[in-house]
Design a protein around this motif. Structure first.
Motif, PDB file in Angstrom:
ATOM      1  N   LEU A  94      -1.438 -25.041 -11.235  1.00  0.00           N
ATOM      2  CA  LEU A  94      -0.511 -23.897 -11.246  1.00  0.00           C
ATOM      3  C   LEU A  94      -0.499 -23.526 -12.468  1.00  0.00           C
ATOM      4  CD1 LEU A  94       1.466 -21.769  -9.811  1.00  0.00           C
ATOM      5  CD2 LEU A  94       3.367 -23.685 -10.229  1.00  0.00           C
ATOM      6  N   PRO A  95      -0.921 -22.383 -13.226  1.00  0.00           N
ATOM      7  CA  PRO A  95      -0.701 -21.971 -14.501  1.00  0.00           C
ATOM      8  C   PRO A  95       0.575 -22.109 -15.020  1.00  0.00           C
ATOM      9  CG  PRO A  95      -2.249 -20.225 -13.147  1.00  0.00           C
ATOM     10  CD  PRO A  95      -1.354 -21.251 -12.106  1.00  0.00           C
ATOM     11  N   CYS A  96       0.636 -22.547 -16.176  1.00  0.00           N
ATOM     12  CA  CYS A  96       2.198 -22.701 -17.074  1.00  0.00           C
ATOM     13  C   CYS A  96       1.921 -22.374 -18.281  1.00  0.00           C
ATOM     14  CB  CYS A  96       2.429 -24.084 -16.806  1.00  0.00           C
ATOM     15  SG  CYS A  96       3.986 -24.442 -17.585  1.00  0.00           S
ATOM     16  N   LEU A 110       6.553 -28.231 -34.830  1.00  0.00           N
ATOM     17  CA  LEU A 110       5.852 -27.070 -33.985  1.00  0.00           C
ATOM     18  C   LEU A 110       4.362 -27.599 -33.743  1.00  0.00           C
ATOM     19  CD1 LEU A 110       7.043 -23.879 -35.701  1.00  0.00           C
ATOM     20  CD2 LEU A 110       8.063 -25.226 -33.924  1.00  0.00           C
ATOM     21  N   GLU A 111       3.637 -28.344 -34.530  1.00  0.00           N
ATOM     22  CA  GLU A 111       2.436 -28.713 -34.354  1.00  0.00           C
ATOM     23  C   GLU A 111       2.346 -29.909 -33.313  1.00  0.00           C
ATOM     24  OE1 GLU A 111      -1.604 -30.196 -36.421  1.00  0.00           O
ATOM     25  OE2 GLU A 111       0.203 -30.375 -37.574  1.00  0.00           O
ATOM     26  N   ALA A 112       3.362 -30.610 -33.153  1.00  0.00           N
ATOM     27  CA  ALA A 112       3.547 -31.601 -32.305  1.00  0.00           C
ATOM     28  C   ALA A 112       4.023 -31.069 -30.901  1.00  0.00           C
ATOM     29  CB  ALA A 112       4.633 -32.773 -32.657  1.00  0.00           C
ATOM     30  N   ALA A 113       4.978 -29.977 -30.819  1.00  0.00           N
ATOM     31  CA  ALA A 113       5.258 -29.520 -29.568  1.00  0.00           C
ATOM     32  C   ALA A 113       3.868 -28.757 -28.896  1.00  0.00           C
ATOM     33  CB  ALA A 113       6.251 -28.483 -29.946  1.00  0.00           C
ATOM     34  N   ALA A 114       3.078 -28.099 -29.940  1.00  0.00           N
ATOM     35  CA  ALA A 114       1.888 -27.375 -29.431  1.00  0.00           C
ATOM     36  C   ALA A 114       1.044 -28.504 -28.726  1.00  0.00           C
ATOM     37  CB  ALA A 114       1.235 -26.602 -30.556  1.00  0.00           C
ATOM     38  N   ALA A 115       0.797 -29.499 -29.484  1.00  0.00           N
ATOM     39  CA  ALA A 115       0.026 -30.491 -29.248  1.00  0.00           C
ATOM     40  C   ALA A 115       0.201 -31.167 -27.714  1.00  0.00           C
ATOM     41  CB  ALA A 115      -0.150 -31.879 -30.164  1.00  0.00           C
ATOM     42  N   LEU A 116       1.427 -31.349 -27.250  1.00  0.00           N
ATOM     43  CA  LEU A 116       2.250 -31.908 -26.126  1.00  0.00           C
ATOM     44  C   LEU A 116       1.702 -30.848 -25.012  1.00  0.00           C
ATOM     45  CD1 LEU A 116       3.717 -33.819 -24.374  1.00  0.00           C
ATOM     46  CD2 LEU A 116       5.865 -32.827 -25.174  1.00  0.00           C
ATOM     47  N   ALA A 117       2.075 -29.410 -25.284  1.00  0.00           N
ATOM     48  CA  ALA A 117       1.648 -28.428 -24.343  1.00  0.00           C
ATOM     49  C   ALA A 117       0.331 -28.607 -23.858  1.00  0.00           C
ATOM     50  CB  ALA A 117       2.164 -27.059 -24.820  1.00  0.00           C
ATOM     51  N   LEU A 118      -0.659 -28.594 -25.028  1.00  0.00           N
ATOM     52  CA  LEU A 118      -1.788 -28.570 -24.786  1.00  0.00           C
ATOM     53  C   LEU A 118      -2.547 -29.640 -23.979  1.00  0.00           C
ATOM     54  CD1 LEU A 118      -3.134 -27.249 -28.111  1.00  0.00           C
ATOM     55  CD2 LEU A 118      -3.087 -25.776 -26.285  1.00  0.00           C
ATOM     56  N   ARG A 119      -1.776 -30.775 -24.262  1.00  0.00           N
ATOM     57  CA  ARG A 119      -2.349 -32.168 -23.388  1.00  0.00           C
ATOM     58  C   ARG A 119      -2.038 -31.963 -21.990  1.00  0.00           C
ATOM     59  NH1 ARG A 119      -0.259 -35.198 -27.641  1.00  0.00           N
ATOM     60  NH2 ARG A 119       1.718 -35.617 -26.704  1.00  0.00           N
ATOM     61  N   HIS A 120      -1.241 -31.130 -21.750  1.00  0.00           N
ATOM     62  CA  HIS A 120      -0.763 -30.754 -20.580  1.00  0.00           C
ATOM     63  C   HIS A 120      -1.207 -29.772 -19.567  1.00  0.00           C
ATOM     64  CE1 HIS A 120       2.172 -34.235 -19.534  1.00  0.00           C
ATOM     65  NE2 HIS A 120       2.407 -33.972 -20.559  1.00  0.00           N
ATOM     66  N   ALA A 121      -2.279 -28.944 -20.423  1.00  0.00           N
ATOM     67  CA  ALA A 121      -3.081 -27.845 -19.983  1.00  0.00           C
ATOM     68  C   ALA A 121      -2.281 -26.516 -19.868  1.00  0.00           C
ATOM     69  CB  ALA A 121      -3.899 -28.325 -18.746  1.00  0.00           C
ATOM     70  N   GLN A 163      -7.953 -23.828 -32.023  1.00  0.00           N
ATOM     71  CA  GLN A 163      -8.910 -24.604 -32.062  1.00  0.00           C
ATOM     72  C   GLN A 163      -8.994 -25.036 -30.161  1.00  0.00           C
ATOM     73  OE1 GLN A 163      -8.400 -28.258 -34.006  1.00  0.00           O
ATOM     74  NE2 GLN A 163     -10.470 -29.084 -33.770  1.00  0.00           N
ATOM     75  N   ALA A 164      -8.215 -25.318 -29.490  1.00  0.00           N
ATOM     76  CA  ALA A 164      -8.309 -25.471 -28.153  1.00  0.00           C
ATOM     77  C   ALA A 164      -8.585 -24.387 -27.325  1.00  0.00           C
ATOM     78  CB  ALA A 164      -6.902 -26.023 -27.710  1.00  0.00           C
ATOM     79  N   GLY A 165      -8.898 -23.236 -27.942  1.00  0.00           N
ATOM     80  CA  GLY A 165      -9.295 -21.891 -27.181  1.00  0.00           C
ATOM     81  C   GLY A 165      -8.108 -21.455 -26.181  1.00  0.00           C
ATOM     82  N   VAL A 166      -6.740 -21.614 -26.566  1.00  0.00           N
ATOM     83  CA  VAL A 166      -5.617 -21.140 -25.786  1.00  0.00           C
ATOM     84  C   VAL A 166      -5.085 -19.933 -26.346  1.00  0.00           C
ATOM     85  CG1 VAL A 166      -3.439 -22.130 -24.635  1.00  0.00           C
ATOM     86  CG2 VAL A 166      -5.484 -23.521 -24.840  1.00  0.00           C
ATOM     87  N   PRO A 167      -4.585 -18.896 -25.559  1.00  0.00           N
ATOM     88  CA  PRO A 167      -3.916 -17.681 -25.944  1.00  0.00           C
ATOM     89  C   PRO A 167      -2.389 -18.156 -26.339  1.00  0.00           C
ATOM     90  CG  PRO A 167      -5.022 -17.447 -23.806  1.00  0.00           C
ATOM     91  CD  PRO A 167      -5.037 -18.850 -24.005  1.00  0.00           C
ATOM     92  N   PHE A 168      -2.131 -17.352 -27.347  1.00  0.00           N
ATOM     93  CA  PHE A 168      -0.818 -17.459 -27.785  1.00  0.00           C
ATOM     94  C   PHE A 168      -0.245 -16.137 -28.310  1.00  0.00           C
ATOM     95  CE2 PHE A 168      -3.448 -17.888 -31.564  1.00  0.00           C
ATOM     96  CZ  PHE A 168      -2.727 -17.062 -32.596  1.00  0.00           C
ATOM     97  N   ARG A 169       1.103 -16.360 -28.335  1.00  0.00           N
ATOM     98  CA  ARG A 169       1.945 -15.137 -28.719  1.00  0.00           C
ATOM     99  C   ARG A 169       2.887 -15.709 -29.743  1.00  0.00           C
ATOM    100  NH1 ARG A 169       4.950 -11.993 -24.392  1.00  0.00           N
ATOM    101  NH2 ARG A 169       5.526 -10.554 -26.127  1.00  0.00           N
ATOM    102  N   VAL A 170       3.297 -14.799 -30.856  1.00  0.00           N
ATOM    103  CA  VAL A 170       4.320 -15.343 -31.949  1.00  0.00           C
ATOM    104  C   VAL A 170       5.453 -14.148 -31.913  1.00  0.00           C
ATOM    105  CG1 VAL A 170       4.834 -15.750 -34.216  1.00  0.00           C
ATOM    106  CG2 VAL A 170       2.593 -16.537 -33.270  1.00  0.00           C
ATOM    107  N   GLN A 171       6.421 -14.376 -31.562  1.00  0.00           N
ATOM    108  CA  GLN A 171       7.678 -13.289 -31.361  1.00  0.00           C
ATOM    109  C   GLN A 171       8.852 -13.663 -32.225  1.00  0.00           C
ATOM    110  OE1 GLN A 171       7.528 -14.436 -26.875  1.00  0.00           O
ATOM    111  NE2 GLN A 171       7.990 -12.375 -27.154  1.00  0.00           N
TER     112      GLN A 171
END
Length: 244
Positions: A94-96, A110-121, A163-171
């Motif tokens: 299920l895309p998250c 913020l880098e650690a938060a991003a790393a955690l999110a990326l580990r969970h795909a 680097q992970a090839g994941v899309p992102f937004r900055v708001q």
């Protein structure tokens, strides 16, 4: 006409008719997503919603540190439950979308938060700078991130996400805070006098208590001047240098 429909709130999982609502919107051809804290989305509940047509989730991850995340959301054990649910959502494919609300206590992590999110795909990441009106008045100053101090941590998080090839937004972050490689967001605040093209501006609730001086690049004429000898043997001759 079909649309992307996000069901938020409040917390939408508190609605007893949520499965029926998801099913009704899906029947009309809409792509249904859920904006949620994720705490109630056990595998059984998630499976029932997916069966009714749920296509996507969006959850908030305030910090990679359990104690800080729990304190910010006001629920003990919230971080642990969220991580368990992230794992189950990943297994069910299920895309998250993981949204990282930026607070002052979490702004250096913020880098650690991003790393955690990326580990969970995570399917994508959204970094959102919170403003004083997002908090209770007595907590606003302590929890609102100072925008001029965000760059090192946020740039590191964005580099990891790229680097992970994941899309992102900055708001909610003015263009002068970040590099020019960050995509611009639609305007949501008031521009400064030296605002860059495509800058989303500065939210008034931030501007009023903190001002805009921290975001303004100093003019050359405003920088201090230092007299520097051209060489040890020519101390009588000096170069006029501006400190940058």
């Amino acid at each position: 006409q079909a649309h992307q429909v996000w069901l938020g709130g409040g917390e939408p999982t508190l609605r007893p008719d949520l499965p029926a609502l998801v099913e009704a919107l899906t029947a009309r051809g809409h792509h249904v997503g859920l904006v949620t804290d994720g705490l109630a989305l056990t595998p059984r509940v998630t499976g029932a919603l997916v069966a009714r047509g749920l296509r996507q989730l969006k959850i908030d991850l305030y910090s990679s540190r359990p104690a800080l995340h729990d304190w910010l959301v006001g629920t003990t054990g919230a971080h642990a439950r969220l991580r368990r649910h992230l794992a189950s959502w990943r297994e069910s494919r299920l895309p998250c979308v993981v949204r990282v609300p930026i607070t002052r206590p979490g702004s250096r992590e913020l880098e650690a938060a991003a790393a955690l999110a990326l580990r969970h795909a995570a399917a994508s990441l959204e970094f959102l700078a919170l403003v004083p009106t997002d908090f209770a008045p007595d907590r606003a100053v302590a929890l609102t991130p100072r925008l001029s101090l965000l760059a090192p941590s946020l740039e590191a998080a964005l580099a990891l996400t790229r680097q992970a090839g994941v899309p992102f937004r900055v708001q909610g972050i003015p263009r002068c805070v970040l590099s020019s490689t960050v995509p611009a967001e639609p305007s949501s605040g008031e521009p400064c006098s030296s605002c860059r093209p495509g800058c989303p501006g500065l939210d008034r609730s931030y501007r009023d208590p903190f001002g805009v001086q921290e975001l303004r690049a100093p003019r050359t004429s405003d920088l201090p001047v230092l007299d520097v000898p051209l060489s040890p043997d020519e101390s009588s001759r000096v170069a006029r240098m501006r400190l940058v």
